[in-house]
Motif scaffolding. Sequence first.
Motif, PDB file in Angstrom:
ATOM      1  N   TRP A 179     -19.006 -13.774  -0.094  1.00 36.47           N
ATOM      2  CA  TRP A 179     -19.490 -14.632  -1.172  1.00 36.47           C
ATOM      3  C   TRP A 179     -20.716 -15.453  -0.792  1.00 36.47           C
ATOM      4  N   SER A 180     -20.860 -15.785   0.465  1.00 43.39           N
ATOM      5  CA  SER A 180     -21.922 -16.701   0.891  1.00 43.39           C
ATOM      6  C   SER A 180     -22.796 -16.050   1.958  1.00 43.39           C
ATOM      7  N   THR A 181     -24.072 -15.861   1.643  1.00 40.45           N
ATOM      8  CA  THR A 181     -24.972 -15.272   2.637  1.00 40.45           C
ATOM      9  C   THR A 181     -25.183 -16.214   3.815  1.00 40.45           C
ATOM     10  N   ASP A 182     -25.085 -17.530   3.597  1.00 38.83           N
ATOM     11  CA  ASP A 182     -25.219 -18.485   4.696  1.00 38.83           C
ATOM     12  C   ASP A 182     -24.054 -18.347   5.687  1.00 38.83           C
ATOM     13  N   TYR A 183     -22.846 -18.222   5.148  1.00 33.24           N
ATOM     14  CA  TYR A 183     -21.668 -18.050   6.013  1.00 33.24           C
ATOM     15  C   TYR A 183     -21.749 -16.710   6.743  1.00 33.24           C
TER      16      TYR A 183
END
Length: 110
Positions: A96-100
Amino acid sequence: VRSRTGLKDRSRFDTRYYISSADLSAERAAHAVRGHWLIENALHWTLDVVFKDDQSRLRKGHGANNMAIVRHFALNLVKAVNDKRPIKRRRKMAAWSTDYLASILGQLSR
């Protein structure tokens, strides 16, 4: 090795044979067998729960082996994160999160 599995309404008995070049006592052999199955069952359970491995329909060619390698690689990356979240949630958060996801992949450079 003779084993008994307790089911709801009955017990199942199995005999498994192992070959080893190590000189093991019965106690050490039993410990080695239990340790092997503990790791094996924990890995398969995790892959099934986190990646729904048993629902995969890859059967032909090299697809099944290739995806098994990808799943093991992804599982190792997700497990390496120092995080209090369950592994299943970490995998979902990476989707869901490209940062994660970047923070997980950043572990590779270490």
